[in-house]
Design an enzyme around this catalytic site. Sequence first.
Site, short mmCIF file in Angstrom:
data_model
loop_
_atom_site.label_atom_id
_atom_site.label_comp_id
_atom_site.label_asym_id
_atom_site.label_seq_id
_atom_site.Cartn_x
_atom_site.Cartn_y
_atom_site.Cartn_z
N TYR A 50 0.86 -1.20 0.00
CA TYR A 50 0.00 0.00 0.00
C TYR A 50 0.88 1.24 0.00
O TYR A 50 1.84 1.32 0.77
CB TYR A 50 -0.90 0.04 1.25
CG TYR A 50 -2.33 -0.26 0.88
CD1 TYR A 50 -3.02 0.58 0.01
CD2 TYR A 50 -2.99 -1.38 1.36
CE1 TYR A 50 -4.32 0.30 -0.37
CE2 TYR A 50 -4.29 -1.66 0.99
CZ TYR A 50 -4.95 -0.82 0.11
OH TYR A 50 -6.23 -1.09 -0.26
N GLU A 52 -0.61 4.76 -0.56
CA GLU A 52 -1.46 5.94 -0.83
C GLU A 52 -0.65 7.20 -0.63
O GLU A 52 0.14 7.31 0.33
CB GLU A 52 -2.68 5.94 0.09
CG GLU A 52 -3.73 4.95 -0.37
CD GLU A 52 -4.92 4.87 0.56
OE1 GLU A 52 -5.02 5.68 1.50
OE2 GLU A 52 -5.75 3.97 0.35
N ASP A 196 -6.65 12.82 -25.46
CA ASP A 196 -6.55 11.43 -25.00
C ASP A 196 -5.77 10.69 -26.09
O ASP A 196 -6.31 10.40 -27.16
CB ASP A 196 -7.95 10.85 -24.83
CG ASP A 196 -7.93 9.38 -24.43
OD1 ASP A 196 -6.86 8.74 -24.55
OD2 ASP A 196 -8.99 8.86 -24.03
N THR A 222 -3.24 5.61 -22.02
CA THR A 222 -2.99 4.33 -21.39
C THR A 222 -1.53 4.01 -21.65
O THR A 222 -0.87 4.67 -22.46
CB THR A 222 -3.88 3.21 -21.99
OG1 THR A 222 -3.68 3.20 -23.40
CG2 THR A 222 -5.33 3.43 -21.67
N LYS A 225 -0.98 0.25 -24.97
CA LYS A 225 -1.30 0.09 -26.40
C LYS A 225 0.00 0.22 -27.20
O LYS A 225 0.89 -0.59 -27.01
CB LYS A 225 -2.38 1.09 -26.79
CG LYS A 225 -3.70 0.86 -26.01
CD LYS A 225 -4.82 1.70 -26.53
CE LYS A 225 -6.13 1.37 -25.85
NZ LYS A 225 -6.37 2.13 -24.61
N ARG A 231 -0.87 -2.80 -18.54
CA ARG A 231 -2.21 -2.21 -18.60
C ARG A 231 -2.31 -1.11 -17.53
O ARG A 231 -2.12 -1.38 -16.35
CB ARG A 231 -3.19 -3.34 -18.30
CG ARG A 231 -4.60 -3.16 -18.66
CD ARG A 231 -5.25 -4.51 -18.82
NE ARG A 231 -4.87 -5.07 -20.09
CZ ARG A 231 -5.40 -4.70 -21.26
NH1 ARG A 231 -6.36 -3.80 -21.31
NH2 ARG A 231 -4.99 -5.23 -22.39
N1 DSN Z 1 -11.16 -0.37 -25.53
C1 DSN Z 1 -9.99 0.29 -26.05
C2 DSN Z 1 -9.82 0.03 -27.50
O1 DSN Z 1 -9.91 -1.11 -27.88
O2 DSN Z 1 -9.57 0.94 -28.26
C3 DSN Z 1 -10.01 1.71 -25.74
O3 DSN Z 1 -10.04 1.87 -24.38
#
Ligand code: DSN
Length: 408
Positions: A50, A52, A196, A222, A225, A231
Amino acid sequence: MSLKDKDLAVFRALEAEQKRQTEHLEMIASENLTSSAVREALGSRLTDKYAEGYPGRRYYGGCENADIVEELAIERARKIFKSDHINVQPHSGTQANISSYLAVLDIGDKVMGMDLSCGGHLTHGHPLNFSGKYFEIIPYGVSKEDSCLDYENIREIALRERPKLIICGASAYPREIDFYRFSEIAEECGALLLADIAHIAGLVAAGLHPDPVPFCDIVTTTTHKTLRGPRGGMILCRQEYAAAIDRSVFPGNQGGPLMHSIAAKAVCFGEVLTEDYRKYASQVIKNAQRLAEVLLDSGIELVSGGTDNHLLLLDLRSLKMTGKEAEALLQSIGIVVNKNTIPYDPEKPFVTSGIRIGTPVLTSRGMKEKEMEEVGEIISGVLKKPLEKTLSAASSKVAELTGQFPLR
Ligand code: DSN
């Protein structure tokens, strides 16, 4: 005790997933393959901790190692993105977006975001998502003529509606996004601007897509990707929003940060800073563009006529096939994609007229333009002539390719 000895059911599912990934061509545009170093950090003892708070000001004892990995993640992310302030704690892209919106908006404020059916994201204002419930959403789409962002139309909507925040960025848009143009629109109508960049973060990091950081108040992403990390999520912002963003992430919208994931983010960012990664990101785009050429040559239609990034959106209407059917067909020969709406899609979101295809995973496996030609021919053959003979030959070709390019 090993996982196998302790929990055979889970062990078997994980083994089956390893086999599935090995034996399929994963072409979901939002997925990638992490390195073993990233996975080692994810499976580390930090999952037990933890922490925080933030480095140097935690609400728990024993956070000295948590501080080290979070500081490393921030320092490396800053080298990549050159933002005033970085928060690496969001558990996901959705968490990054919730925290960002609530840092600068009040419930009920007017927000402009790209419609999901035109390539936006659920969190950009979909009525069933928190974003569509908490805020008054004014959606914008793409041009009906060329399926590209129509900045003049976006400007007109923004000047008429005067939103407090404009969200740019997409999850199914194959073209470059002009963040500078968005910043001009935001300035003219007095809105804040949030980009984003979840899908294209890796391309931005490698200098292969225009950088939103100089033009946006807040940038969210994110890390799993094109960036090829664990993730998770991350927020970059101008200094003036730093305190509000940090408060909104913790204690506003999250409790304890996932320190094992933050350690893995640090490892990922270290990898992104290498020349190897830049070559990888450049190959992702070359592969997508070669794949686009092969599909177009075979008569398959692509939304916007091609791609500038890591993904293609196939318009299947002329093949008289839905996205749902195409997804199942490709799955049957070992190619994994997702059905996806095309702009102004006549079909329902669970059926769709399109599929979205991405090259990040295959590029991580080491495939290049030559393999994209094969993959393009397999896909077009199957979609155009879904006969037993074609499908069986296609399955064999997929097996050959996956055999030649093992998971790294
Ligand atoms: N669900 C994701 C995608 O496949 O683009 C975006 O968060």
